[in-house]
Design a protein around this motif. Structure first.
Motif, PDB file in Angstrom:
ATOM      1  N   LEU A 181       0.838  -1.192   0.000  1.00  0.00           N
ATOM      2  CA  LEU A 181       0.000   0.000   0.000  1.00  0.00           C
ATOM      3  C   LEU A 181       0.877   1.247   0.000  1.00  0.00           C
ATOM      4  O   LEU A 181       1.664   1.460   0.917  1.00  0.00           O
ATOM      5  N   THR A 185      -6.320   4.694   2.045  1.00  0.00           N
ATOM      6  CA  THR A 185      -7.633   5.091   1.558  1.00  0.00           C
ATOM      7  C   THR A 185      -7.958   6.527   1.951  1.00  0.00           C
ATOM      8  O   THR A 185      -7.788   6.928   3.098  1.00  0.00           O
ATOM      9  N   GLU A 187     -10.001   9.582   3.134  1.00  0.00           N
ATOM     10  CA  GLU A 187     -11.155   9.781   4.016  1.00  0.00           C
ATOM     11  C   GLU A 187     -11.825  11.105   3.666  1.00  0.00           C
ATOM     12  O   GLU A 187     -11.450  11.785   2.713  1.00  0.00           O
ATOM     13  N   TYR A 290     -13.940   8.341  -4.351  1.00  0.00           N
ATOM     14  CA  TYR A 290     -14.291   7.774  -3.046  1.00  0.00           C
ATOM     15  C   TYR A 290     -13.417   6.556  -2.746  1.00  0.00           C
ATOM     16  O   TYR A 290     -13.271   5.655  -3.559  1.00  0.00           O
ATOM     17  N   ARG A 291     -12.825   6.558  -1.550  1.00  0.00           N
ATOM     18  CA  ARG A 291     -11.962   5.477  -1.066  1.00  0.00           C
ATOM     19  C   ARG A 291     -10.819   5.181  -2.031  1.00  0.00           C
ATOM     20  O   ARG A 291     -10.451   4.015  -2.281  1.00  0.00           O
ATOM     21  N   SER A 293      -7.243   4.496  -3.289  1.00  0.00           N
ATOM     22  CA  SER A 293      -6.043   3.874  -2.718  1.00  0.00           C
ATOM     23  C   SER A 293      -5.072   3.584  -3.848  1.00  0.00           C
ATOM     24  O   SER A 293      -5.484   3.350  -4.997  1.00  0.00           O
ATOM     25  N   SER A 303      -4.386   1.635  -8.916  1.00  0.00           N
ATOM     26  CA  SER A 303      -5.244   2.555  -8.170  1.00  0.00           C
ATOM     27  C   SER A 303      -6.670   2.029  -8.188  1.00  0.00           C
ATOM     28  O   SER A 303      -7.122   1.462  -9.186  1.00  0.00           O
ATOM     29  N   ALA A 305     -10.660   3.315  -7.031  1.00  0.00           N
ATOM     30  CA  ALA A 305     -11.463   4.456  -6.574  1.00  0.00           C
ATOM     31  C   ALA A 305     -12.849   4.381  -7.195  1.00  0.00           C
ATOM     32  O   ALA A 305     -13.045   3.775  -8.244  1.00  0.00           O
TER      33      ALA A 305
END
Length: 528
Positions: A181, A185, A187, A290-291, A293, A303, A305
């Protein structure tokens, strides 16, 4: 190789899942809207005249025919869609009136990306797209397949690609962990920063222009006859806004002058549009990012999202052609950058975007993407290591864009109009001087033996990084002024970006060109 026969047998043509019909409906609607923009919007006055006739029966019939055509074409696309797997390739057949077959060898595929809508996520399905080096968008897409099949196919393609890579290249990019990672994520604080810094303020400008048109016509609207107003929707809308707005203001501020009330209405509408646009940008950011990573899987960046539609994008590290780090005024206030990495000229399919990254995070990602190529380079646009462009860049553009056109305009104004208003033309050189000075202050470059970073901008900064191993052409150009001053413009290009360094010493430009051409020809790494 992971067998594809665990889900689909090879060398057999398969139809898409019935759920894929939703994919084809959406695809047909998008294509229809693109044709609408290209054919109808340029002739919007014809559309406005047609709607003004208020023939609702005819309008309803046309809309009904359009809806029927959309679903009919989508169904034909779904019915004729087929795909077939072999040990080393995937084939896709599709079309409406004319069928075409596309055969993709695994070794040509650069990226395998997932896109999962809300229905796909509920049913455990995904859409899978294949990108190749020569395509500007997804070259083929198989909608609504199982995640098991998608993972199996991706593993097969990755294994075939790994076999074709040079052994030393594979070893250089070996990571040792299955997944790491890189960016946790996002927020809600990150989502708010992305939303409020979005550049969709053209929406506000468009509506401000419309309100200005309303305000400019309201006075004539009041003098027209009632029958004329019935046929002038614009005037009627202005009358309603002004009348009700003035009544509201008069109730709060007794005796308010009508002119002041109208000006206050305009300001309130503009503020309302700004607030609505900020809300729109925030909602758009939530749906898109949204979210979010970012992961690394050996030599691949991934990626993930999305809110209703989760998009997974993958880029192979050795194949990244360029990285752009940019900011706008709003992201500058929030102290973050947007990082965009490209494998090809595509705007989406071969592009990985990190919408929010600090200066340190951007530097870490650039060093990861280009490995040793970025040793000694700084990815902070305010770093003092950047080499400034010659002041000749400012002076030449100032005289060319500001002084010469102003002198010509002053001469024409004095000869034709015999007025002192030509003095206002002198404001133009001052504006040009300000803009060119800001551009000159932002311009700069930095390089080492394997990569170059170019800096540019007006009010904010943009950094473009090109590794020398991916460069396709280098040229040295001179205009008349540069020939006289012994300077030149160095142009460096690859498949995704081009940078130009103006007004550098001609000898330095030629040495740079020769060095880059030698680096390209003698590079041990195969161009990808």
């Amino acid at each position: 190789m992971i067998g594809l026969t665990t889900v689909f047998e090879q060398d057999i043509w398969y139809k898409a899942s019935p759920v894929a019909l939703l994919f084809f409906v959406g695809k047909t609607i998008r294509k229809g809207f693109e044709q609408f923009k290209s054919l109808v919007l340029p002739n919007s006055f014809v559309l406005a005249w047609f709607l003004s006739q208020r023939n609702w029966l005819l309008i309803g019939i046309l809309v009904g025919i359009w809806v029927i055509l959309i679903f009919a074409v989508a169904f034909v696309r779904y019915w004729r869609f087929r795909f077939k797997l072999t040990p080393n390739s995937i084939s896709v057949r599709e079309g409406v009136l004319k069928e075409r077959q596309l055969d993709l060898e695994f070794e040509r595929i650069r990226a395998v990306n997932y896109k999962r809508g809300l229905v796909d996520r509920v049913l455990g399905l995904t859409g899978i797209s294949f990108d190749t080096a020569g395509s500007g968008e997804a070259e083929a897409t198989i909608p609504a397949v199982s995640m098991k099949f998608a993972e199996s196919l991706r593993a097969s393609i990755e294994e075939k690609r790994t076999e074709l890579l040079e052994p030393e290249l594979s070893q250089d990019w070996a990571f040792g962990e299955k997944e790491n990672l890189l960016i946790p994520t996002f927020e809600w604080p990150e989502m708010l920063r992305i939303g409020f810094s979005s550049g969709n303020f053209l929406f506000v400008a468009t509506f401000i222009g419309a309100i200005s048109a309303f305000a400019g016509q309201y006075s004539s609207a009041f003098t027209e006859s009632d029958s004329a107003n019935q046929t002038n929707l614009l005037a009627r809308a202005v009358m309603w806004i002004v009348t009700h707005g003035h009544e509201l203001h008069a109730g709060v501020i007794p005796g308010i002058h009508r002119t002041f009330s109208i000006a206050l209405i305009f300001v309130e509408l503009v503020l309302l549009l700004v607030v609505l646009t900020m809300i729109f940008n925030l909602v758009s950011a939530i749906f898109q990012w949204y979210r979010f990573s970012l992961f690394r899987e050996n030599d691949t960046l991934k990626s993930v999202a999305g809110l209703t539609t989760v998009r997974e994008t993958r880029l192979t590290l050795p194949k990244i052609q360029s990285v752009v780090i940019s900011e706008n005024l709003r992201s500058h206030w929030f102290s973050f950058f947007k990082l965009t990495a490209r494998q090809s000229h595509s705007q989406q399919e071969h592009t990985l975007v990190v919408p929010l990254a600090s200066s340190d995070r951007s530097s870490e990602l650039c060093q990861l993407m280009f490995k040793d190529a970025t040793t000694g380079l700084r990815f902070d646009p305010r770093a003092p290591e950047f080499i400034r462009i010659s002041p000749a860049y400012f002076w030449v553009d100032f005289f060319k864009v500001g002084v010469v056109p102003s002198l010509f305009a002053i001469g024409v104004a004095m000869l034709l109009f015999y007025s002192v208003w030509w003095i206002l033309i002198l404001v133009w050189p001052l504006l040009v001087a300000l803009v060119q000075f800001l551009k000159w202050r932002k311009a700069g470059y930095m390089y080492n033996e394997t990569a170059i970073v170019h800096r540019k901008g007006l009010l904010t900064y943009t950094l473009v990084t090109l590794p020398f191993s991916k460069i396709q052409s280098v040229s040295v150009e001179q205009n008349i002024v540069q020939q006289w001053t012994q300077r030149a413009t160095l142009e460096i290009r690859n498949s995704t970006q081009s940078i130009g360094i103006p007004y550098i010493d001609i000898n330095l430009a030629c040495d740079f060109r020769d060095f880059l051409l030698y680096s390209i020809e003698s590079a041990k790494e195969e161009w990808q």
